[in-house]
Design a protein around this motif. Structure first.
Motif, mmCIF file in Angstrom:
data_model
loop_
_atom_site.group_PDB
_atom_site.id
_atom_site.type_symbol
_atom_site.label_atom_id
_atom_site.label_comp_id
_atom_site.label_asym_id
_atom_site.label_seq_id
_atom_site.Cartn_x
_atom_site.Cartn_y
_atom_site.Cartn_z
ATOM 1 N N SER A 232 52.087 46.565 35.646
ATOM 2 C CA SER A 232 51.154 47.273 36.530
ATOM 3 C C SER A 232 50.915 48.602 36.098
ATOM 4 C CB SER A 232 51.968 47.194 38.000
ATOM 5 O OG SER A 232 51.284 47.896 38.808
ATOM 6 N N VAL A 233 49.525 48.948 35.984
ATOM 7 C CA VAL A 233 49.316 50.456 35.623
ATOM 8 C C VAL A 233 49.019 51.254 36.642
ATOM 9 C CG1 VAL A 233 49.105 49.553 33.207
ATOM 10 C CG2 VAL A 233 47.011 49.577 34.980
ATOM 11 N N LYS A 234 48.555 50.591 37.825
ATOM 12 C CA LYS A 234 48.008 51.523 39.031
ATOM 13 C C LYS A 234 47.942 50.788 40.225
ATOM 14 C CE LYS A 234 44.005 54.281 40.138
ATOM 15 N NZ LYS A 234 42.603 54.839 39.825
ATOM 16 N N THR A 235 48.409 51.343 41.326
ATOM 17 C CA THR A 235 48.162 50.823 42.578
ATOM 18 C C THR A 235 47.220 51.607 43.571
ATOM 19 O OG1 THR A 235 50.376 49.403 42.436
ATOM 20 C CG2 THR A 235 49.468 49.821 44.397
ATOM 21 N N SER A 236 46.471 51.371 44.223
ATOM 22 C CA SER A 236 45.868 51.961 45.248
ATOM 23 C C SER A 236 45.161 51.235 46.435
ATOM 24 C CB SER A 236 44.672 52.736 44.606
ATOM 25 O OG SER A 236 44.030 51.668 43.866
ATOM 26 N N THR A 239 44.778 47.299 45.951
ATOM 27 C CA THR A 239 44.133 47.243 44.677
ATOM 28 C C THR A 239 45.445 47.379 43.831
ATOM 29 O OG1 THR A 239 41.897 47.932 45.312
ATOM 30 C CG2 THR A 239 42.367 47.700 42.918
ATOM 31 N N GLU A 240 45.392 46.256 42.871
ATOM 32 C CA GLU A 240 46.415 46.592 41.753
ATOM 33 C C GLU A 240 45.569 46.348 40.424
ATOM 34 O OE1 GLU A 240 49.788 46.800 42.002
ATOM 35 O OE2 GLU A 240 50.252 46.549 43.913
ATOM 36 N N HIS A 241 45.997 47.028 39.560
ATOM 37 C CA HIS A 241 45.419 47.223 38.201
ATOM 38 C C HIS A 241 46.662 46.990 37.347
ATOM 39 C CE1 HIS A 241 41.998 49.895 39.145
ATOM 40 N NE2 HIS A 241 42.671 49.962 40.127
ATOM 41 N N TYR A 242 46.407 45.694 36.374
ATOM 42 C CA TYR A 242 47.226 45.370 35.401
ATOM 43 C C TYR A 242 46.566 45.356 34.283
ATOM 44 C CZ TYR A 242 49.647 43.117 39.652
ATOM 45 O OH TYR A 242 49.994 43.017 40.743
ATOM 46 N N THR A 252 41.904 45.836 31.392
ATOM 47 C CA THR A 252 42.522 45.956 32.618
ATOM 48 C C THR A 252 42.049 44.815 33.518
ATOM 49 O OG1 THR A 252 42.727 48.444 32.388
ATOM 50 C CG2 THR A 252 43.318 47.374 34.591
ATOM 51 N N ILE A 254 41.949 44.004 37.585
ATOM 52 C CA ILE A 254 41.850 44.579 38.805
ATOM 53 C C ILE A 254 41.816 43.363 39.898
ATOM 54 C CG2 ILE A 254 40.903 46.119 40.426
ATOM 55 C CD1 ILE A 254 39.496 47.491 38.053
#
Length: 277
Positions: A232-236, A239-242, A252, A254
């Protein structure tokens, strides 16, 4: 007769590949002294690649393990005998690379591809002008995404690979072979989502891939039996970014409310996958 000899050779490498110790290969490769010895050994590696790739093995896990063993031996040929062991007509390293489906092994093997490129020869034109074929193999192995007719990406992707710092190839491959075996022992705990395979935009292919939680409570991309760990590189919001662990290009995934996209390092969408029902 030839097939029987190859199967005997296959049985031998299977017994060796169960032992994660580089010395089991180093001894036999160090013993190669003459040009004829080296040429015969390259031929054995070529034959092993072919019977593995043509699935004359007893299952995918066994085939994947033999594929990495082939790469280890090729790496040791370079490490023990030097880059001059490679001749311009030798297809074994590029076949090792293209016929391996465990992405981290391809990353580890990249210095061998670089060494072949310095020598030149078949590596320059195998499957198209270099670096088309190896980049395509790497992109398909990691992301199941084709770089066909995307030549404008080649220089940037090649720079990422060539600027990377690499550990000793044979040792790293042995470690990854053990990791691959450990992954094979995991069981699916939960399926997060399932999508159609789409290697080129708007062209769906037969089959599907999944994001799954395995018995180690970690998320993976699962394509058939092969697993790639997701980081996991970002959560907003929802939405999850892997990213795939150790992926090469900075791309990435999404995930948003069941919808999945593959995005490149510039933020451009490569594929919007359709949910598999």
């Amino acid at each position: 007769m030839k097939k029987t000899a190859l199967l005997i050779l296959l049985s031998f490498i299977l017994s060796c590949s169960s032992n994660e110790n580089p010395d089991i290969y180093s001894g036999e490769i160090s013993a190669l002294q003459t040009e004829e010895d080296l040429k015969a050994y390259w031929q054995k590696l070529h034959d092993l690649d072919q019977i593995t790739y043509l699935k004359e093995t007893k299952g995918h896990l066994q085939g994947d393990s033999i594929s990495i063993s082939n790469m280890i031996r090729t790496a040791l040929m370079f490490e023990i005998h030097g880059p001059e062991v490679y001749t311009p007509d030798n297809v074994v390293p590029i076949l090792n690379f293209a016929h391996n489906y465990y992405g981290k092994s391809n990353i580890a093997f990249w210095p061998i591809i670089q060494a072949c490129k310095k020598t030149g020869g078949v590596i320059e034109s195998f499957g198209g002008k270099f670096p088309a074929y190896p980049l395509e193999a790497l992109s398909l192995t990691f992301y199941d995404f084709s770089l066909f007719q995307q030549d404008e990406r080649y220089d940037g992707l090649l720079a990422k690979l060539n600027n990377k710092t690499y550990d000793k190839v044979s040792t790293t491959l042995f470690e990854l072979q053990g990791e691959q075996r450990r992954l094979s022992q995991l069981e699916v705990k939960d399926v997060i989502g399932k999508w159609h395979i789409e290697r080129m935009k708007n062209i769906e292919e037969k089959g599907f891939f999944e994001i799954v939680k395995m018995s180690d409570n970690t998320l993976y991309i699962k394509r058939k039996h092969r697993l790639q760990r997701l980081v996991s590189v970002k959560t907003s919001d929802n939405t999850e970014h892997y990213k795939i662990e150790d992926e090469p290009f900075g791309w990435t995934y999404i995930l948003n409310n069941g919808n999945l996209s593959l995005v490149d390092d510039q933020g451009s969408t490569l594929i919007d996958y359709n949910i598999y029902k």
